[in-house]
Design an enzyme around this catalytic site. Structure first.
Site, mmCIF file in Angstrom:
data_model
loop_
_atom_site.group_PDB
_atom_site.id
_atom_site.type_symbol
_atom_site.label_atom_id
_atom_site.label_comp_id
_atom_site.label_asym_id
_atom_site.label_seq_id
_atom_site.Cartn_x
_atom_site.Cartn_y
_atom_site.Cartn_z
ATOM 1 N N HIS A 278 0.825 -1.218 0.000
ATOM 2 C CA HIS A 278 0.000 0.000 0.000
ATOM 3 C C HIS A 278 0.855 1.262 0.000
ATOM 4 C CE1 HIS A 278 0.210 -0.239 4.557
ATOM 5 N NE2 HIS A 278 0.264 1.068 4.419
ATOM 6 N N ASP B 275 1.252 -7.781 2.174
ATOM 7 C CA ASP B 275 1.337 -6.341 1.947
ATOM 8 C C ASP B 275 2.800 -5.901 1.813
ATOM 9 O OD1 ASP B 275 0.937 -3.631 1.805
ATOM 10 O OD2 ASP B 275 -0.417 -3.525 3.515
ATOM 11 N N SER C 71 3.881 2.141 8.606
ATOM 12 C CA SER C 71 3.656 1.208 7.504
ATOM 13 C C SER C 71 4.975 0.906 6.807
ATOM 14 C CB SER C 71 2.675 1.799 6.491
ATOM 15 O OG SER C 71 1.386 1.865 7.034
#
Length: 721
Positions: free
Chosen positions: A86, A228, A656
């Site tokens: 992402h 991810d 992240s």
């Protein structure tokens, strides 16, 4: 005493702690004083200097800022960068088209010639961190500008940073940037010397059916089954310095890169993450928690829910629009679901009552120690929050519904250029000015803009905005709607797209033939966009004195908490500077009768498969590998392929892509999300609820090696088996 003495205490801490061992986003220069003994007690096998050393290479040197808001890590001696899918999503999208859909199909460069450049993407290394509290406080004392918030001002502090390091240093060190950041509400300051690389190329990304598996339904949720991750490579000039993209550039030879461990993780294992958490509000008062819930979060949820519904409808109808709006939709839904979850958990976890209890402790301590100023600061914050509520609501609706929600609110209005033309009494833009306008037009009306989608959303959001804001509290363009269009918002929007140069390419072509300054200034979308900016400035100006007062009161309130805690460790709120957090691999029991183990497996992916739901499609290739149990060397001893795991570490947005390290400092996974119940950790960490959701490094290596057949990338890495 006028001079703050709190931070000499931070440098001589005993082993007792105010916060739990799992809580905290800790500043690297203070690890030895604040954390290392607790970390050793939890199982850490390496020294503090292995994690961070001010004058030598350490793990810190393998952790980077990826882009503008994520973390990444170096995983090879040839500059490979691992981050989240992402985080790389918008760049994957930029290289995608209906005919070459990398979002759906994934991408794997077979060699370095196939690696894809990404204009605008940067990777930033932190070279040095320096405590500059005394320097900043002395400069503030000498400052005669009478700017009351200089002690928090990004531009002011960065000017001080450049002054301290010197222009000669920056000139001699290509790609170097320097910044000073405030900590503890402006009670302490650190300077960060950074090296920024702009030649960053995409190397590999799994398809969204792996990298985004579960999409919006599973976002912020545990259990998860998401691979991810994405892979990029940093390039430099022949001397290893940052340089613009060039075919002559070579892969960066980094100072440090991670070893990757396939030995796996077990429950209660020690883990630590290093990254760049963006924003927390650990020192909120009860009044500020209520304001966050009832204004910022509530309005964001209301507006984005409507916008996302309309956006998704169009994305599901048309593959081109799906690709154009996939990044915009993902960005919007992420904050939407976070805000929605936080509001639910603020109430469920009784966070306001918890903050009231903490605040009362400070009041009682202050009364006992002759420090009434801390109670006065809290009372002032509460009064200001109440006083500014209507203005904050107006600004939040303006920002969410009009500026973020409607794309043409961000068209370039070129106000400075128009003023220049008027002052020169020029009625037609000369070629140089016309080129500036053309560049702005292309930047706005780019390949990812779909006018029909923006039009549909604009009609809905303008109606919502009008319902929520009284006529006297709206931007000036509503006068046009009311007078010229008799309040008919749909007709107003239709005409904007018919007649504006930004809404209709034919109108832009006409404008280029007769580039009148007057016609540009009166263009409907230009008027709309400038009206919103004027309204934002007006509200911000009205809020300014409140902002100054509340910032000063917050600084005093935080000073009181630090003073009350004495020689107990306190971590500052996140401000997108490098931090360390640590804890254990831990299962989750978020509610009565609900218990989750600490890991998920590929079997769970197959259980969730739904070919009719775009969020849960499983690729035939992955099913084939699963059915053959062809997991290479990356499965558990019993043959199970782990996908994700959770740890009770304290993280937030910006983390992240953060490297998840074992007790030896080896990479065992990357963080990519938190659980719904733990979202309130941005305000108050609670060990029972908060978990960091991570992709197991073995699943990442399995996808690279077995799924993508990209063994040449595996050969670059140092894998500990």
């Amino acid at each position: 005493m006028k001079k703050f003495f709190l931070f000499t205490l931070l440098l001589s801490l005993p082993l007792s702690f105010f916060v739990k061992a799992d809580e905290g986003m800790w500043v690297l220069p203070l690890l030895t004083q604040q954390n290392i003994d607790k970390m050793k007690g939890l199982g850490l096998d390496i020294c503090a200097e292995d994690i961070y050393h001010p004058d030598s290479v350490s793990l810190k040197d393998a952790v980077v800022i990826f882009g503008r808001g994520c973390t990444g890590e170096v995983i090879s001696p040839n500059g490979l960068i691992l981050t989240n899918h992402h985080c790389g999503y918008s760049y994957i999208q930029q290289h995608s088209s209906v005919d070459n859909d990398l979002l759906s199909n994934g991408f794997w460069a077979k060699n370095r010639e196939e690696e894809l450049p990404n204009p605008g993407l940067t990777v930033t290394f932190i070279d040095k961190i320096e405590d500059v509290t005394d320097y900043v406080q002395n400069e503030i004392k000498k400052d005669t500008s009478n700017q009351e918030l200089n002690y928090l001002s990004e531009s002011y502090l960065n000017n001080l940073a450049e002054k301290k390091i010197g222009k000669d240093y920056l000139d001699k060190h290509s790609g170097t940037e320097v910044t000073i950041k405030p900590f503890y509400g402006g009670n302490q300051y650190y300077m960060f010397i950074q090296k920024v690389y702009s030649d960053v190329r995409m190397v590999g990304a799994p398809p969204s059916s792996i990298g985004k598996f579960g999409a919006d339904t599973d976002n912020w949720m545990w259990p998860r089954h998401t691979g991810d991750f994405s892979i990029f490579r940093v390039y430099a000039d022949s001397t290893g310095n940052p340089a613009p993209y060039s075919e002559k550039n070579i892969p960066l030879r980094p100072k440090k890169y991670f070893n990757l461990s396939t030995q796996g993780i077990q429950e209660n294992d020690f883990v630590m993450l290093m990254g760049f958490p963006g924003r927390t509000n650990h020192y909120y008062t009860p009044a500020e928690v209520i304001e966050r819930r009832d204004i910022e979060n509530h309005i964001r949820v209301e507006v984005r829910e409507l916008r996302q519904q309309l956006m998704l409808e169009e994305m599901l109808k048309d593959p081109k629009i799906r690709i154009q709006y996939s990044g915009k939709y993902a960005t919007s839904t992420n904050s939407y679901k976070s805000s929605k979850g936080m509001n639910k958990m603020i109430d469920w976890q009784q966070l306001v009552a918890l903050k009231e209890k903490e605040q009362q402790q400070l009041f009682e301590w202050g009364q006992k120690n002759g420090k009434p100023e801390y109670k006065e600061a809290a009372e002032e914050i509460a009064a200001i929050v109440k006083d500014r509520a209507s203005l904050k609501k107006r600004l939040q609706y303006l920002n969410e519904a009009l500026f973020i929600g409607i794309e043409f609110s961000r068209v370039p209005t070129h106000q400075a250029l128009i003023e220049e033309m008027k002052n020169a009494k020029v009625k037609t833009f000369p070629d140089s000015a016309l080129q500036t306008i053309h560049d702005g037009y292309l930047k706005f009306y780019n390949k990812d803009y779909a006018p029909e989608v923006d039009k549909k959303i604009a009609k809905a959001l303008l109606k919502l905005y009008a319902e929520r804001n009284a006529p006297e509290e709206r931007p000036d363009f509503f006068n046009i709607i009311d007078k010229k269009y008799k309040g008919n918002i749909e007709q107003y929007v239709d005409e904007l797209f018919e007649k504006s140069i930004y809404g209709n390419p034919l109108q832009y072509e006409k404008f280029k033939k007769h580039p009148s300054v007057s016609s540009f200034e009166k263009d409907g979308m230009v008027v709309f966009a400038q009206s919103i900016r004027n309204e934002a400035k007006k509200i911000s100006k009205m809020l300014k004195q409140n902002d100054i007062k509340i910032a000063n009161a917050q600084r005093t309130y935080i000073k009181g908490i630090l003073e009350m805690n004495g020689n107990k460790a306190n971590y500052p709120d996140a401000n997108f500077t490098i931090r360390l957090t640590y804890g254990n691999i831990s299962p989750l029991s978020p509610a009565d009768g609900v218990s989750y183990r600490y890991y998920t497996t590929l079997e769970g992916v197959m259980e969730k498969e739904d070919p009719e739901n775009w969020e849960f499609v499983v690729s035939p290739r992955l099913k084939e590998l699963y059915n053959r149990k062809d997991f290479g060397d990356y499965s558990q001893p019993d043959g199970t392929m782990l996908v994700n795991f959770i740890a009770n570490t304290h993280t937030t947005g910006g983390n992240s892509g953060s490297p998840v390290m074992n007790a030896k400092g080896e990479l065992v996974g990357i963080g990519f999300d938190r659980n719904w119940e733990g979202i309130t950790g941005d305000i108050q960490y609670q060990k029972t609820y908060q978990r960091t959701i991570c992709t197991d490094i073995r699943y990442i290596l399995f996808i690279i090696d077995k799924y993508a057949n990209a063994s040449h990338l595996i050969e670059e890495m140092n894998i500990i088996k």
